[in-house]
Write an enzyme that holds these catalytic residues in place. Structure first.
Site, PDB file in Angstrom:
ATOM      1  N   ASN A  10       0.872  -1.175   0.000  1.00 20.18           N
ATOM      2  CA  ASN A  10       0.000   0.000   0.000  1.00 20.18           C
ATOM      3  C   ASN A  10       0.912   1.228   0.000  1.00 20.18           C
ATOM      4  O   ASN A  10       1.513   1.554   1.018  1.00 20.18           O
ATOM      5  CB  ASN A  10      -0.902  -0.008   1.242  1.00 20.18           C
ATOM      6  CG  ASN A  10      -1.710   1.273   1.366  1.00 20.18           C
ATOM      7  OD1 ASN A  10      -1.752   2.087   0.441  1.00 20.18           O
ATOM      8  ND2 ASN A  10      -2.347   1.473   2.515  1.00 20.18           N
ATOM      9  N   LYS A  12       0.089   4.289  -0.268  1.00 22.96           N
ATOM     10  CA  LYS A  12      -0.513   5.512   0.292  1.00 22.96           C
ATOM     11  C   LYS A  12      -0.298   6.682  -0.677  1.00 22.96           C
ATOM     12  O   LYS A  12      -0.417   6.483  -1.879  1.00 22.96           O
ATOM     13  CB  LYS A  12       0.059   5.763   1.699  1.00 22.96           C
ATOM     14  CG  LYS A  12      -0.079   4.485   2.564  1.00 22.96           C
ATOM     15  CD  LYS A  12       0.182   4.658   4.007  1.00 22.96           C
ATOM     16  CE  LYS A  12      -0.012   3.311   4.707  1.00 22.96           C
ATOM     17  NZ  LYS A  12       0.141   3.388   6.148  1.00 22.96           N
ATOM     18  N   HIS A  96      -9.408   1.414   4.895  1.00 27.35           N
ATOM     19  CA  HIS A  96      -8.120   1.591   5.583  1.00 27.35           C
ATOM     20  C   HIS A  96      -8.290   2.538   6.772  1.00 27.35           C
ATOM     21  O   HIS A  96      -9.072   3.494   6.696  1.00 27.35           O
ATOM     22  CB  HIS A  96      -7.081   2.145   4.611  1.00 27.35           C
ATOM     23  CG  HIS A  96      -5.695   2.073   5.167  1.00 27.35           C
ATOM     24  ND1 HIS A  96      -5.206   3.028   6.028  1.00 27.35           N
ATOM     25  CD2 HIS A  96      -4.717   1.141   5.028  1.00 27.35           C
ATOM     26  CE1 HIS A  96      -3.967   2.687   6.381  1.00 27.35           C
ATOM     27  NE2 HIS A  96      -3.647   1.551   5.788  1.00 27.35           N
ATOM     28  N   GLU A  98      -6.574   4.905   7.798  1.00 27.87           N
ATOM     29  CA  GLU A  98      -6.329   6.330   7.499  1.00 27.87           C
ATOM     30  C   GLU A  98      -7.562   6.968   6.863  1.00 27.87           C
ATOM     31  O   GLU A  98      -7.829   8.147   7.072  1.00 27.87           O
ATOM     32  CB  GLU A  98      -5.079   6.464   6.608  1.00 27.87           C
ATOM     33  CG  GLU A  98      -3.810   6.231   7.421  1.00 27.87           C
ATOM     34  CD  GLU A  98      -2.653   5.628   6.654  1.00 27.87           C
ATOM     35  OE1 GLU A  98      -2.654   5.664   5.415  1.00 27.87           O
ATOM     36  OE2 GLU A  98      -1.732   5.096   7.316  1.00 27.87           O
ATOM     37  N   GLU A 168      -5.088  -4.604  10.610  1.00 26.27           N
ATOM     38  CA  GLU A 168      -4.084  -3.562  10.786  1.00 26.27           C
ATOM     39  C   GLU A 168      -4.333  -2.829  12.099  1.00 26.27           C
ATOM     40  O   GLU A 168      -5.146  -1.897  12.146  1.00 26.27           O
ATOM     41  CB  GLU A 168      -4.145  -2.568   9.614  1.00 26.27           C
ATOM     42  CG  GLU A 168      -3.858  -3.203   8.271  1.00 26.27           C
ATOM     43  CD  GLU A 168      -3.234  -2.205   7.291  1.00 26.27           C
ATOM     44  OE1 GLU A 168      -2.269  -2.586   6.633  1.00 26.27           O
ATOM     45  OE2 GLU A 168      -3.706  -1.055   7.216  1.00 26.27           O
ATOM     46  N   GLY A 174       2.886   2.662  10.726  1.00 27.04           N
ATOM     47  CA  GLY A 174       3.836   3.762  10.559  1.00 27.04           C
ATOM     48  C   GLY A 174       4.543   4.159  11.841  1.00 27.04           C
ATOM     49  O   GLY A 174       5.189   5.202  11.901  1.00 27.04           O
ATOM     50  N   SER A 214       3.814  -1.809  10.215  1.00 29.64           N
ATOM     51  CA  SER A 214       5.269  -1.877  10.392  1.00 29.64           C
ATOM     52  C   SER A 214       5.868  -3.233  10.003  1.00 29.64           C
ATOM     53  O   SER A 214       6.785  -3.710  10.672  1.00 29.64           O
ATOM     54  CB  SER A 214       5.650  -1.482  11.828  1.00 29.64           C
ATOM     55  OG  SER A 214       5.249  -0.143  12.091  1.00 29.64           O
TER      56      SER A 214
HETATM   57  P1  13P Z   1       3.247   0.691   7.587  1.00 35.20           P
HETATM   58  O1  13P Z   1       3.779  -0.604   6.995  1.00 35.20           O
HETATM   59  O2  13P Z   1       3.959   1.908   7.055  1.00 35.20           O
HETATM   60  O3  13P Z   1       3.185   0.624   9.078  1.00 35.20           O
HETATM   61  O4  13P Z   1       1.739   0.845   7.070  1.00 35.20           O
HETATM   62  C1  13P Z   1       0.861  -0.216   7.196  1.00 35.20           C
HETATM   63  C2  13P Z   1      -0.364   0.070   6.423  1.00 35.20           C
HETATM   64  O5  13P Z   1      -1.122   0.960   6.779  1.00 35.20           O
HETATM   65  C3  13P Z   1      -0.620  -0.701   5.209  1.00 35.20           C
HETATM   66  O6  13P Z   1      -1.901  -0.484   4.719  1.00 35.20           O
END
Ligand code: 13P
Length: 250
Positions: A10, A12, A96, A98, A168, A174, A214
């Site tokens: 992903n 982003k 997601h 976010e 997640e 992150g 992560s």
């Molecule tokens: P990170 O791997 O940067 O922690 O992000 C995970 C994520 O949100 C994947 O959709």
């Protein structure tokens, strides 16, 4: 039959079309002989044509990061399942954290997006996960069950056949904090048990549940060694071709 793992990126809001082409130029040779897992890359909308072009001779699937539930209409800034399919996109991330945190995504809109994606023939990767306060209050199982019940509302097992779920935990995204493999596996078992209640045992036995938060080359093997973990949804560490290839090949 063991479930084939799905190793998904992903991206982003990172990378331009040129950077997307460059990623694939470097990534493809690193995974050319790798057939054990399914690989999916989900770039920003604007990079989808570049990703599709760059990956067309490979088995790598391309996914979007969101989809609207209407076929078309006056919905500024939105993209429909039909538009994604017309480009050649096969997968889409839905719900997601976010989107939930920053863009007013709710369990109900996740359900609408999921229904539209499945109806159109896209393969949705539906994200669920608790925030830190919920985990600390002992509410993780309740949150995961609620998110699943609402997201899968009024969807039949037949319609949901291609569904992929991603666990997640929001506190691990992150932040560099990864859920331990055991803790992730426990959450996956809760999701699988809820999927059993909603869709039945056979469906839940085949359901791929990915871990995200992560994931890095250093922890990929330990996470993927858990029987309950059927792949990864990788953010930051998927932006670099070498790092994502190392995660895929764990
Ligand atoms: P990170 O791997 O940067 O922690 O992000 C995970 C994520 O949100 C994947 O959709």
């Amino acid at each position: 039959m063991p479930r084939t793992k799905v190793m998904a990126a992903n991206w982003k809001m990172y990378k331009t079309p040129d950077q997307t082409s460059e990623f694939f130029r470097n990534f493809l040779p690193l995974v050319s002989g790798h057939s054990r897992d399914e690989i999916v890359v989900c770039p920003p909308f604007l990079d989808l044509p570049a990703a599709l072009e760059a990956s067309k001779e490979s088995k790598i699937a391309i996914g979007a990061q969101n989809v609207h539930w209407k076929e078309e209409g006056a919905f500024t800034g939105e993209t429909s399942a039909g538009q994604l399919l017309a480009l050649g996109v096969s997968h889409v991330i839905v719900g997601h954290s976010e989107r939930r945190q920053y863009f007013c995504e709710t369990d109900d809109t996740v359900n609408l997006r999921l229904k539209a994606a499945l109806e159109a023939g896209l393969i949705p990767i539906c994200c669920v996960g608790e925030v830190l306060e919920e985990r600390e209050a002992g509410l993780t199982d309740d949150v995961l069950r609620r998110q699943c019940v609402r997201a899968f509302h009024a969807i039949s097992a037949k319609k949901a056949a291609k569904l992929i779920v991603a666990y997640e935990p929001v506190w691990a995204i992150g932040t560099g904090k990864t859920a331990t493999p055991e803790l992730a596996a426990e959450a996956h078992a809760v999701i699988r048990s809820e999927a059993t209640e909603i869709f039945g045992e056979e469906f839940a036995g085949d359901l791929r549940i990915l871990y995200g938060g992560s994931v890095k080359p250093e922890n990929s093997k330990a996470l993927m060694s858990q029987e309950e973990i059927d792949g990864a949804l990788v953010g930051g560490a998927s932006l670099d071709p070498k790092s994502f290839a190392a995660i895929v090949k764990y």
